[in-house]
Design an enzyme around this catalytic site. Structure first.
Site, short mmCIF file in Angstrom:
data_model
loop_
_atom_site.label_atom_id
_atom_site.label_comp_id
_atom_site.label_asym_id
_atom_site.label_seq_id
_atom_site.Cartn_x
_atom_site.Cartn_y
_atom_site.Cartn_z
N GLU A 156 23.16 -0.50 -3.10
CA GLU A 156 22.82 -1.35 -1.80
C GLU A 156 21.82 -2.63 -2.39
OE1 GLU A 156 21.55 1.29 1.59
OE2 GLU A 156 20.49 2.03 0.13
N ASP B 103 24.74 14.47 8.35
CA ASP B 103 24.81 13.70 7.15
C ASP B 103 25.79 12.62 7.56
OD1 ASP B 103 25.38 12.27 4.86
OD2 ASP B 103 24.38 13.93 3.63
N HIS B 104 25.26 11.50 7.70
CA HIS B 104 26.20 10.43 8.36
C HIS B 104 27.20 10.03 7.41
CE1 HIS B 104 23.66 7.19 6.40
NE2 HIS B 104 24.94 6.55 6.53
N LYS C 128 18.71 13.95 9.61
CA LYS C 128 18.27 14.18 8.28
C LYS C 128 16.65 13.43 8.34
CE LYS C 128 18.26 10.46 5.74
NZ LYS C 128 18.23 9.51 4.68
N ASP D 41 16.62 10.12 -0.75
CA ASP D 41 17.04 9.36 0.34
C ASP D 41 18.49 9.27 0.18
OD1 ASP D 41 16.70 7.63 2.73
OD2 ASP D 41 17.43 6.12 1.13
N LYS E 25 18.31 0.39 -4.62
CA LYS E 25 18.21 -0.68 -3.59
C LYS E 25 17.85 -1.94 -4.35
CE LYS E 25 16.85 2.05 0.51
NZ LYS E 25 18.02 1.68 1.22
N LYS F 238 31.95 9.09 8.13
CA LYS F 238 32.83 8.02 7.38
C LYS F 238 33.87 8.17 7.27
CE LYS F 238 28.70 5.99 4.92
NZ LYS F 238 28.39 4.66 5.58
N HIS G 277 23.59 12.42 0.70
CA HIS G 277 24.76 11.63 0.72
C HIS G 277 25.76 11.64 -0.28
CE1 HIS G 277 22.84 10.26 4.27
NE2 HIS G 277 22.23 9.02 3.82
C1 BG6 Z 1 20.35 6.57 4.88
C2 BG6 Z 1 19.07 6.19 4.18
O1 BG6 Z 1 20.39 7.92 5.11
O2 BG6 Z 1 21.66 5.83 4.44
C3 BG6 Z 1 19.10 4.51 3.99
O3 BG6 Z 1 17.81 6.49 4.66
C4 BG6 Z 1 20.41 3.91 3.56
O4 BG6 Z 1 17.89 4.14 2.97
C5 BG6 Z 1 21.27 4.59 4.31
O5 BG6 Z 1 20.21 2.60 3.42
C6 BG6 Z 1 22.89 3.87 3.74
O6 BG6 Z 1 23.72 4.48 4.75
P1 BG6 Z 1 24.96 3.44 4.66
O7 BG6 Z 1 26.02 4.06 5.60
O8 BG6 Z 1 24.77 2.18 5.01
O9 BG6 Z 1 25.64 3.39 3.29
#
Ligand code: BG6
Length: 648
Positions: free
Chosen positions: A238, A199-200, A170, A257, A358, A204, A262
């Protein structure tokens, strides 16, 4: 950093029966970068440790650094010690695995490197028996995705036996137009089923479990619609700031972002229709359809239903505009909250709230499904005056679990209710290894399973929803900064949902409560009672929270901020801060408020209403003693034991 709290073992519960990944040579563009050392290599290592990596596997890394195979292996051997996620590092597995890593120096923007890459891939394929299968991983900036696709095509990487697949990182586009362009470029010479867009969040376990929860359990799906569900809230808070990524973030913002990708992924899993099967496209069809049903807002609707925020400095840390590589007049949002509508039969009229930011007070990702309330009429003539809503809470991270909140009768002769919960915690039910979330991506792509990757139409549908917001924000001024670091975010977000007669459901944890001396030594039953009863509330600087003379119907705990206690002349006689309580005396004595309390700065509070407060006092003699002491110390007031414990 890999998330140390993740309990993950995605590609198969039991490695002894799980099938390993398919043989392939994996070519990583961007092999000297952050992603490779932090996530890709630790993931490949995890797969190897769990017997999930094919024996017939090799990696070819490429980047500008002038390295030999040996230098690349030495570099990775140093980095894996820092970034592996297992309790114990298995040197034996690593020593064998590292021999599968190879390297070619050069720039992927220049044609000459491709001949060498191709020759090396062929040699590795022969040596490791990879059957011609090629997995390309683009761990580089998105602006190169199109070029890389073309270069691989033009240099004959698609030729020969075996499958050829591309994993792209991404962000996929920075707006609708760029996403459409990128899809066109990537698909010019490749088929959609060869492109795996990461999309990580889909890696999860807790996100994947949304599907198991919905479709493997008969009791929830019948309730999963507008007839029973009042609203749904998605929260990704976050506590970190932009962490030195100002250069990237200032062109992105939380909408791009976190939300467009996500959060919309989670939204589509939670709200999509039931797919016909677990086939990748059966699921991806439903996800895309869901996002296509999310209402595209007009500029007026954006102004009404979406709020943005940017963090300002705290006493010790800079505000967003003072961060490195950030424009000092930046309009980039570090916080957003929105109310969305899904215009389909299942969800019509159910507000879908999303918020993320954030530099907030805590880290936590939760999805709260709030059901419609039961009618209270049956309790007429009992002490029960109002019923709460049932909630289903998906704790995505850092705590991983699922919780159902409901009302139970408190022990005793009278019909009284208390909010209680049933909880399932991953850590209690499973013995999992910690994974980074990327294992399942590499594994699935090698097996041709695209379920956990975004299809082009889904990415475009997500941008269709985000684009009107991007446009409206670009065209209108922003009053930034509008929240202080480490708080709950801008008050406008609380007002957005309050306009609908609802509130954000904050997940309160024991650590937060323990900031207050009053709660510090509470036993588990006491803590649970308090956690279930607290309601979040925000006050602007200068806002009166309690007015002298008013009836005392609730007390407050300060989560963070400052509350001034004023005398009759309006002079500040005391300043209360994080963890302090106020408003308890009026509730205890049922007398009118004896002082006015005003927020000095933006302040985050928890409210405990009178009936919950009285019930908790009745059940917890130690708490009653502590509260009596507060009243004594602060107002020299002797509160009688009976007034603390008398039923409301
Ligand atoms: C990323 C964003 O894709 O996801 C970051 O670029 C964000 O800004 C992060 O902090 C959050 O991922 P996770 O897995 O920590 O919730």
């Amino acid at each position: 950093m890999p998330d140390p709290t993740q309990v993950l073992r995605s590609p198969g519960a039991d490695p002894e029966v799980a099938v390993p990944s398919n043989p392939c040579v994996m070519l990583i563009f961007g092999a000297s970068g952050d992603l490779t050392k932090r996530l890709l290599v630790p993931s490949i290592y995890n797969l190897a440790c769990d017997g999930l990596l094919a024996e017939n596997f090799a990696v070819l890394g490429t980047a500008n650094n002038v390295w030999t195979d040996e230098a690349f292996r030495e570099y990775l051997t140093t980095e894996i010690k820092k970034f592996h996620t297992r309790k114990e590092f298995d040197q034996g597995v690593w020593d064998k695995l590292v021999q599968k890593f190879h390297y070619v120096s050069g720039s992927f923007t220049e044609q000459k490197v491709y001949a060498e890459l191709k020759t090396r891939m062929t040699t590795l394929d022969d040596k490791f028996g990879c059957q011609g299968n090629k997995l390309f991983y683009f761990a580089v900036a998105p602006k190169f995705f199109g070029t890389l696709c073309d270069n691989l095509h033009n240099n004959g990487f698609k030729e020969g036996d075996g499958w050829k697949r591309i994993i792209v990182e991404k962000p996929f586009g920075t707006d609708l137009a760029s996403a459409l362009k990128l899809n066109r470029e990537v698909l010019a010479n490749w088929q959609e089923n060869q492109i795996y867009r990461v999309d990580h969040y889909l890696g999860k376990e807790t996100v994947q479990n949304l599907l198991a929860f919905r479709f493997a359990n008969g009791m929830f799906e019948p309730l999963w619609n507008k007839n029973y569900i009042d609203n749904i809230q998605f929260n990704v808070s976050e506590s970190v700031d932009v962490e030195g990524r100002g250069g990237y973030y200032d062109h992105s913002g939380v909408l791009r972002d976190m939300m467009q990708n996500h959060m919309f992924q989670m939204l589509s899993y939670l709200c999509m229709e039931v797919p016909g099967s677990f086939e990748p496209d059966a699921i991806r069809d439903e996800k895309a359809k869901l996002l296509q049903s999310v209402r595209r807002y007009t500029p007026e609707e954006v102004a009404r239903y979406v709020v943005r925020g940017q963090y300002g400095p705290s006493q010790s840390k800079p505000g967003y505009r003072e961060e490195k590589d950030v424009n000092p007049q930046s309009k980039t949002e570090t916080y957003a909250a929105a109310r969305f509508a899904i215009d389909n039969w299942r969800w019509e009229g159910v507000p879908i709230y999303l918020r993320s930011g954030k530099a907030l007070w805590k880290r936590g990702t939760e999805i709260v499904v709030e059901f419609k309330k039961a009618p209270a009429v049956i309790f007429k003539g009992t002490p029960v005056t109002e019923l709460g809503a049932n909630r289903l809470v998906f704790h995505i991270q850092p705590y991983q679990g699922i919780e159902i909140q409901f009302a139970a009768k408190t022990p005793g002769p009278a019909m009284r209710l208390q909010p209680v919960h049933m909880k399932f915690g991953y850590g209690d039910a499973f013995r999992g290894s910690r994974y980074t979330g990327y294992e399942v991506m590499i594994y699935s792509a090698s097996r041709g399973d695209a379920t956990l990757f975004s299809r082009g139409d889904l990415v475009e549908a997500a941008w269709q929803v985000a684009q009107p917001i991007v446009d409206h924000w670009a065209a209108t001024p922003a009053d930034f900064p509008n929240y202080v670091r480490s708080t709950w975010g801008p008050k406008a977000a609380a007002e957005l949902i309050a306009k609908d007669g609802r509130r954000w459901h904050e997940v309160v944890t024991e650590d937060v409560l323990k900031q207050s001396a009053l709660f510090r030594d509470g036993d588990p039953v006491f803590m649970d009672q308090v956690i279930m009863a607290l309601e979040p509330l925000q006050a602007y600087g200068g806002e009166i929270v309690i007015q002298k003379g008013d009836p005392g119907a609730e007390m407050y705990v300060i989560e963070q901020g400052e509350i001034e206690v004023l005398d009759d002349a309006g002079k500040v006689i005391k300043v209360l801060t994080d963890g302090d309580v106020f408003g308890e005396v009026g509730v205890l004595t049922s007398a009118p408020r004896n002082a006015t309390c005003r927020a000095k700065s933006p302040t985050d509070l928890y409210r405990l209403n009178k009936s919950d407060f009285s019930r908790i006092l009745r059940d917890n003699p130690n708490f009653a003693t502590a509260i009596r002491q507060v009243a004594k110390d602060r107002f020299n007031l002797d509160v009688k034991t009976e007034s603390l414990t008398k039923p409301d």
